[in-house]
Structure formats: C-alpha cells, structure tokens
Motif scaffolding. Structure first.
Motif, PDB file in Angstrom:
ATOM      1  N   TYR A  92       0.940  -1.340  -0.077  1.00 46.21           N
ATOM      2  CA  TYR A  92      -0.034   0.162  -0.098  1.00 46.21           C
ATOM      3  C   TYR A  92       0.755   1.206  -0.109  1.00 46.21           C
ATOM      4  N   LEU A  93       1.996   1.115   0.449  1.00 45.13           N
ATOM      5  CA  LEU A  93       3.034   2.376   0.446  1.00 45.13           C
ATOM      6  C   LEU A  93       3.367   2.776  -1.069  1.00 45.13           C
ATOM      7  N   GLN A  94       3.308   1.662  -1.717  1.00 44.75           N
ATOM      8  CA  GLN A  94       3.601   2.227  -3.098  1.00 44.75           C
ATOM      9  C   GLN A  94       2.586   2.941  -3.978  1.00 44.75           C
ATOM     10  N   LEU A  95       1.433   3.209  -3.375  1.00 42.30           N
ATOM     11  CA  LEU A  95       0.435   4.003  -3.632  1.00 42.30           C
ATOM     12  C   LEU A  95       0.587   5.384  -3.649  1.00 42.30           C
ATOM     13  N   ARG A  96       1.380   5.489  -2.503  1.00 48.85           N
ATOM     14  CA  ARG A  96       1.608   7.062  -2.087  1.00 48.85           C
ATOM     15  C   ARG A  96       2.439   7.752  -2.956  1.00 48.85           C
ATOM     16  N   ARG A  97       2.122   9.192  -3.239  1.00 42.10           N
ATOM     17  CA  ARG A  97       2.650  10.101  -4.043  1.00 42.10           C
ATOM     18  C   ARG A  97       3.404  11.037  -3.367  1.00 42.10           C
ATOM     19  N   PRO A  98       4.344  11.643  -3.626  1.00 39.41           N
ATOM     20  CA  PRO A  98       5.107  12.899  -3.221  1.00 39.41           C
ATOM     21  C   PRO A  98       4.366  13.997  -2.627  1.00 39.41           C
ATOM     22  N   GLU A  99       3.295  14.066  -3.578  1.00 43.50           N
ATOM     23  CA  GLU A  99       2.570  15.384  -3.184  1.00 43.50           C
ATOM     24  C   GLU A  99       1.093  15.000  -2.149  1.00 43.50           C
ATOM     25  N   ASP A 100       1.051  13.699  -1.917  1.00 43.78           N
ATOM     26  CA  ASP A 100       0.106  13.561  -0.866  1.00 43.78           C
ATOM     27  C   ASP A 100       0.482  14.211   0.415  1.00 43.78           C
ATOM     28  N   ASP A 101      -0.850  14.439   1.172  1.00 48.20           N
ATOM     29  CA  ASP A 101      -0.818  15.092   2.424  1.00 48.20           C
ATOM     30  C   ASP A 101      -0.104  14.193   3.714  1.00 48.20           C
ATOM     31  N   GLU A 102       0.119  14.715   4.603  1.00 50.43           N
ATOM     32  CA  GLU A 102       0.572  13.829   5.767  1.00 50.43           C
ATOM     33  C   GLU A 102      -0.293  12.766   6.223  1.00 50.43           C
ATOM     34  N   GLU A 103      -1.305  12.856   5.876  1.00 45.23           N
ATOM     35  CA  GLU A 103      -2.486  11.890   6.299  1.00 45.23           C
ATOM     36  C   GLU A 103      -2.108  10.558   5.644  1.00 45.23           C
ATOM     37  N   TYR A 104      -1.602  10.297   4.771  1.00 45.59           N
ATOM     38  CA  TYR A 104      -1.055   9.173   4.248  1.00 45.59           C
ATOM     39  C   TYR A 104       0.644   8.894   4.369  1.00 45.59           C
ATOM     40  N   ASP A 105       1.081   9.744   5.330  1.00 39.99           N
ATOM     41  CA  ASP A 105       2.559   9.264   5.735  1.00 39.99           C
ATOM     42  C   ASP A 105       2.620   8.049   6.424  1.00 39.99           C
ATOM     43  N   PRO A 106       3.711   7.157   6.092  1.00 39.09           N
ATOM     44  CA  PRO A 106       3.643   5.949   6.495  1.00 39.09           C
ATOM     45  C   PRO A 106       3.372   5.843   7.959  1.00 39.09           C
ATOM     46  N   SER A 107       3.720   6.665   8.777  1.00 40.57           N
ATOM     47  CA  SER A 107       3.596   6.439  10.160  1.00 40.57           C
ATOM     48  C   SER A 107       1.943   6.800  10.617  1.00 40.57           C
ATOM     49  N   ALA A 108       1.185   7.086   9.634  1.00 40.75           N
ATOM     50  CA  ALA A 108      -0.170   7.255   9.866  1.00 40.75           C
ATOM     51  C   ALA A 108      -1.108   6.183   9.688  1.00 40.75           C
ATOM     52  N   PHE A 109      -0.485   5.159   9.109  1.00 41.42           N
ATOM     53  CA  PHE A 109      -1.174   3.983   8.799  1.00 41.42           C
ATOM     54  C   PHE A 109      -0.996   2.709  10.131  1.00 41.42           C
ATOM     55  N   ASN A 110      -2.322   2.537  10.566  1.00 43.23           N
ATOM     56  CA  ASN A 110      -2.410   1.923  11.943  1.00 43.23           C
ATOM     57  C   ASN A 110      -2.575   0.549  11.421  1.00 43.23           C
TER      58      ASN A 110
END
Length: 111
Positions: free
Chosen positions: A76-94
């Motif tokens: 799922y972290l491969q779906l992140r983009r550099p322009e994403d908010d901190e909402e999708y920071d790796p540490s935000a995923f519980n």
C-alpha cells in the motif's frame, strides 16, 4: 444503503468514479481509516473493466486488493505520491485499522 455507511463508495456509473486519483485515494483512505471500499457495478458485468481502471493506478492493484495482499505495507505504501498530505504518511497507517479494510463489489448482474 452502503453509500450512507462508514465506507468509501465508488459508483461506476458516476463520471470520474474510476479515475486514477479517485481509485488511489479510495484504496489508501480505506486502508488508512479501516473502512470498506464499495464499488457499485450496477447490472453490468464489468470486472475486466474494473481491472483495467485499477491497473492504471498500479499494475496488479485489483489482484492485490482481492487477495488482500494490499494490506501489507510494502504494497500500500507504493500507492503514495510525494504530493500526498501527511494523512498518508507511512506512520499514519495503523496496522489494526489496515486489517479492517474490506473490498466489496455490489452488482445486480444475474450472471
């Protein structure tokens, strides 16, 4: 009914519902917040088309969602983009919320 529950609802008949960014955010949001992603297909048998739409986000994404391997951080972290908010920071995923992620296809197709 499902549209009004605590879900991410994608209606395949709505313009832009299966656009790259809409699908990407739906999957990330479902994982991040432990929600179900519901895709309404209506009376169409469009599973192949759904695969094509998901492949535009990431090759093999629909398979990863269906076999639940998308719940693994390396997926799922491969779906992140550099322009994403901190909402999708790796540490935000519980991990507990990620484990609650569900993918639901709703259809009235009789096939």
């Amino acid at each position: 009914f499902l549209k009004y529950r605590d879900t991410v609802f994608l209606d395949s008949f709505t313009p832009h519902a299966l656009d790259v960014e809409t699908v990407r955010h739906a999957i990330l949001g479902g994982l991040r917040y432990g929600r179900s992603v519901v895709v309404s297909l209506g009376d169409l048998d469009v599973l192949h088309g759904l695969g094509v739409a998901f492949d535009k986000v990431q090759k093999g994404l629909l398979d990863a969602v269906m076999d639940k391997s998308i719940r693994r951080p390396e997926k799922y972290l491969q779906l992140r983009r550099p322009e994403d908010d901190e909402e999708y920071d790796p540490s935000a995923f519980n991990p507990v919320l990620v484990s609650l992620f569900r993918f639901i296809l709703v259809t009235t197709c009789k096939r």
